[in-house]
Design a protein around this motif. Structure first.
Motif, PDB file in Angstrom:
ATOM      1  N   ILE A 198       0.835  -1.210   0.000  1.00 34.73           N
ATOM      2  CA  ILE A 198       0.000   0.000   0.000  1.00 34.73           C
ATOM      3  C   ILE A 198       0.867   1.257   0.000  1.00 34.73           C
ATOM      4  N   PHE A 199       1.865   1.272   0.877  1.00 35.34           N
ATOM      5  CA  PHE A 199       2.637   2.508   1.051  1.00 35.34           C
ATOM      6  C   PHE A 199       3.976   2.496   0.314  1.00 35.34           C
ATOM      7  N   HIS A 200       4.247   1.367  -0.344  1.00 32.11           N
ATOM      8  CA  HIS A 200       5.485   1.232  -1.100  1.00 32.11           C
ATOM      9  C   HIS A 200       6.692   1.553  -0.208  1.00 32.11           C
ATOM     10  N   MET A 201       6.692   0.936   0.933  1.00 34.02           N
ATOM     11  CA  MET A 201       7.729   1.212   1.932  1.00 34.02           C
ATOM     12  C   MET A 201       8.108  -0.109   2.585  1.00 34.02           C
ATOM     13  N   SER A 202       9.386  -0.445   2.591  1.00 35.38           N
ATOM     14  CA  SER A 202       9.783  -1.732   3.167  1.00 35.38           C
ATOM     15  C   SER A 202       9.644  -1.683   4.684  1.00 35.38           C
ATOM     16  N   SER A 203       9.691  -2.876   5.265  1.00 35.08           N
ATOM     17  CA  SER A 203       9.576  -2.964   6.718  1.00 35.08           C
ATOM     18  C   SER A 203      10.725  -2.214   7.385  1.00 35.08           C
ATOM     19  N   ASP A 204      11.931  -2.340   6.793  1.00 27.79           N
ATOM     20  CA  ASP A 204      13.102  -1.658   7.356  1.00 27.79           C
ATOM     21  C   ASP A 204      12.915  -0.144   7.370  1.00 27.79           C
ATOM     22  N   ALA A 247       1.002   3.948  -3.850  1.00 27.86           N
ATOM     23  CA  ALA A 247       2.263   4.359  -4.469  1.00 27.86           C
ATOM     24  C   ALA A 247       2.678   3.366  -5.556  1.00 27.86           C
ATOM     25  N   VAL A 248       2.321   2.098  -5.379  1.00 31.09           N
ATOM     26  CA  VAL A 248       2.798   1.065  -6.292  1.00 31.09           C
ATOM     27  C   VAL A 248       2.172   1.176  -7.681  1.00 31.09           C
ATOM     28  N   ASP A 249       0.892   1.552  -7.778  1.00 30.40           N
ATOM     29  CA  ASP A 249       0.258   1.610  -9.098  1.00 30.40           C
ATOM     30  C   ASP A 249      -0.529   2.911  -9.330  1.00 30.40           C
ATOM     31  N   LEU A 250      -0.401   3.850  -8.387  1.00 35.75           N
ATOM     32  CA  LEU A 250      -1.066   5.154  -8.449  1.00 35.75           C
ATOM     33  C   LEU A 250      -2.585   5.042  -8.575  1.00 35.75           C
ATOM     34  N   GLN A 251      -3.127   3.923  -8.126  1.00 34.91           N
ATOM     35  CA  GLN A 251      -4.575   3.741  -8.168  1.00 34.91           C
ATOM     36  C   GLN A 251      -5.176   4.199  -6.858  1.00 34.91           C
ATOM     37  N   GLU A 252      -6.355   4.805  -6.967  1.00 35.24           N
ATOM     38  CA  GLU A 252      -7.012   5.222  -5.728  1.00 35.24           C
ATOM     39  C   GLU A 252      -7.802   4.047  -5.178  1.00 35.24           C
ATOM     40  N   ASN A 253      -7.399   3.630  -4.010  1.00 35.52           N
ATOM     41  CA  ASN A 253      -8.082   2.503  -3.377  1.00 35.52           C
ATOM     42  C   ASN A 253      -8.730   2.950  -2.078  1.00 35.52           C
ATOM     43  N   TYR A 254      -9.799   2.242  -1.722  1.00 40.85           N
ATOM     44  CA  TYR A 254     -10.482   2.560  -0.463  1.00 40.85           C
ATOM     45  C   TYR A 254     -10.141   1.517   0.589  1.00 40.85           C
TER      46      TYR A 254
END
Ligand SMILES: Nc1nc2c(ncn2[C@@H]2O[C@H](COP(=O)(O)OP(=O)(O)OP(=O)(O)O)[C@@H](O)[C@H]2O)c(=O)[nH]1
Length: 465
Positions: A198-204, A247-254
């Protein structure tokens, strides 16, 4: 030395569950008193069945202070029994003593660990006849199976705890929902794979940062407010919906988000868990359904061609107004309009042009009604009706005339009309104050009669004049 029990049992006894062995063995007739260790609190049971071909078995479940002494006593039993089992709880020292090369048992006895967890240790003699050993093995296997069936594997509390933690961790990590755990002030401590997507952010990258800063400012502030409410509410959880541009596909998701307080065993707040479920598809379906519902509602009360109310809507509104005006004893008027020589119009210009003409006339009439309580409806093919609550006959007649004039002035060509070269309408006005003994149909009939007179009197007019 304390030995809780030394049991000798034949195959029947061995078939019993280990927990019931004592009971079974008590039925055996001969006590091994010659063991001569009763003073050492040793309870010995011995079964020597001379007629039986079955080997005798011994079970030992002792706590032992002097293993050498016990080993010696065991040795004294060797002529009477074929096999000895040290069962769970047996002393490790005894086992070591029995297994040592210099054991009091001597070289005729072989000590064998037959259970991986040291559950049972077998002493088997090399002196016994081979066929007896075979019999023994059968007995032994049978016994082992019984014991396995009745005994749970020993898993320590720590092992159980570790395994359950591993399971939990796996479930969280691979969950379809994003699962995030934070400290009470929002510092991320757990960030699963779905969160990464969702946030395009790794756990680290995420762990150690503030949850209030992982997306936009507005959401961060909202979360801060939610955290504040969470720790001040009794139920300890908050649910809300947000839309996030992934962030991964620039799609608006709910997403549906459930925030709940994590408490330790003492009930102290130690953090917050956030579970985010993607509800984009559900939302899309809901929107489509809402559109369909709206359309259906519209369709059931709107005329598809002219977009004014349909007859069903008119009938409903008339019933409502009739009841209301009956109570307030206020006037109710209706005007029924019919396009003159419309059959000729269709015949001359075609049905499609006829439809366009109907739309125009509806629009003209609609523009003439000003009160929000007034209603225009298509009553039939080329018939329109105006519902005018609280309007008396005079005012209704005046409006009817205005409508007639407005249609005429619209100058819609009608070459085949027998009274004009443009489209005209005739109108009939019905007006009354509702009374208990009459019904809404009465006013319709009144207007219909007036329309008939207007047509008869030459069209392009309103009745009563
Ligand atoms: N184009 C079109 N025509 C319609 C529609 N509904 C009814 N009509 C036509 O309207 C015409 C009504 O004709 P009549 O009832 O004979 O009345 P008229 O020709 O207007 O004559 P008067 O009412 O006596 O002036 C019929 O030909 C219907 O087919 C519609 O939705 N579209």
């Amino acid at each position: 030395m304390i030995i809780s029990a030394l049991h000798i049992v034949n195959e029947q006894g061995a078939n019993a569950h280990i927990s019931k062995l004592n009971q079974a063995l008590e039925k055996i007739d001969v006590f091994l008193t010659e063991c001569n260790i009763s003073t050492l609190e040793l309870d010995c049971l011995r079964h020597k069945n001379a007629t039986s071909e079955q080997p005798c078995l011994a079970f030992i479940s002792p706590t032992i202070n002097n293993p050498i002494q016990v080993a010696k006593q065991i040795r004294s039993l060797l002529s009477d029994i074929d096999f000895i089992f040290l069962v769970e709880g047996s002393s490790q020292e005894l086992l070591t003593e029995l297994q040592s090369p210099t054991s009091v048992l001597g070289s005729h006895w072989e000590v064998k660990d037959i259970h991986s967890e040291g559950f049972i240790h077998q002493l088997s003699t090399s002196l016994k006849a081979v066929h007896k050993r075979r019999k023994f093995r059968t007995t032994l296997t049978h016994l082992q199976n019984k014991l396995k069936a009745t005994s749970k594997p020993k898993v320590s509390e720590l092992q159980k705890y570790t395994v359950s933690l591993q399971h939990l961790s796996h479930i969280v990590e691979h969950a379809h929902d994003a699962i995030i755990a934070t400290t009470s002030d929002g510092i991320i401590v757990k960030w699963n794979q779905a969160s990464q997507k969702i946030f395009h952010m790794s756990s680290d990258e995420a762990v150690g940062t503030s949850i209030f800063e992982i997306y936009d400012h507005d959401w961060g502030r909202r979360l801060q407010t939610d955290y504040h409410s969470l720790f001040n509410s009794d139920h300890g959880f908050i649910e809300h919906e947000i839309s996030i541009t992934r962030a991964v596909d620039l799609q608006e998701n709910y997403y549906n988000i459930i925030l709940s307080v994590i408490r330790d065993n003492n009930g102290e707040d130690i953090g917050v868990s956030a579970v985010m479920r993607d509800i984009t598809e559900k939302k899309a379906t809901e929107n489509i359904l809402a559109e369909i519902r709206k359309d259906l509602e519209k369709m059931s009360y709107e005329d598809g061609l002219t977009s004014v109310a349909n007859r069903r809507m008119f009938d409903k509104a008339l019933r409502n107004e009739w009841g209301r005006l009956l109570r307030t004893q206020s006037p109710l008027s209706i005007i029924m309009f019919d396009i003159d020589y419309f059959k000729h119009y269709n015949d001359t210009y075609g049905h499609q042009e006829g439809d366009k003409c109907l739309k125009k006339v509806a629009e003209i009439l609609k523009n003439e009604i000003k009160r929000s309580s007034d209603l225009i409806a298509r009553y039939g093919g080329e018939e329109f009706i105006l519902l005018l609550p609280g309007t008396n006959e005079e005012d209704a007649k005046s409006l009817a005339l205005k409508c007639c004039t407005a249609v005429r002035k619209a100058n819609i060509p009608h070459d085949s009309s027998e009274i004009s070269n443009t489209v005209t309408v005739s109108g009939g006005v019905g007006s009354l104050i509702p009374i208990q003994t009459s019904k809404p149909e009465a006013i319709i009939k009144m207007a219909d009669n007036m329309l008939y007179i207007a047509k008869k009197n030459g069209r392009n007019q309103v009745q009563p004049t």
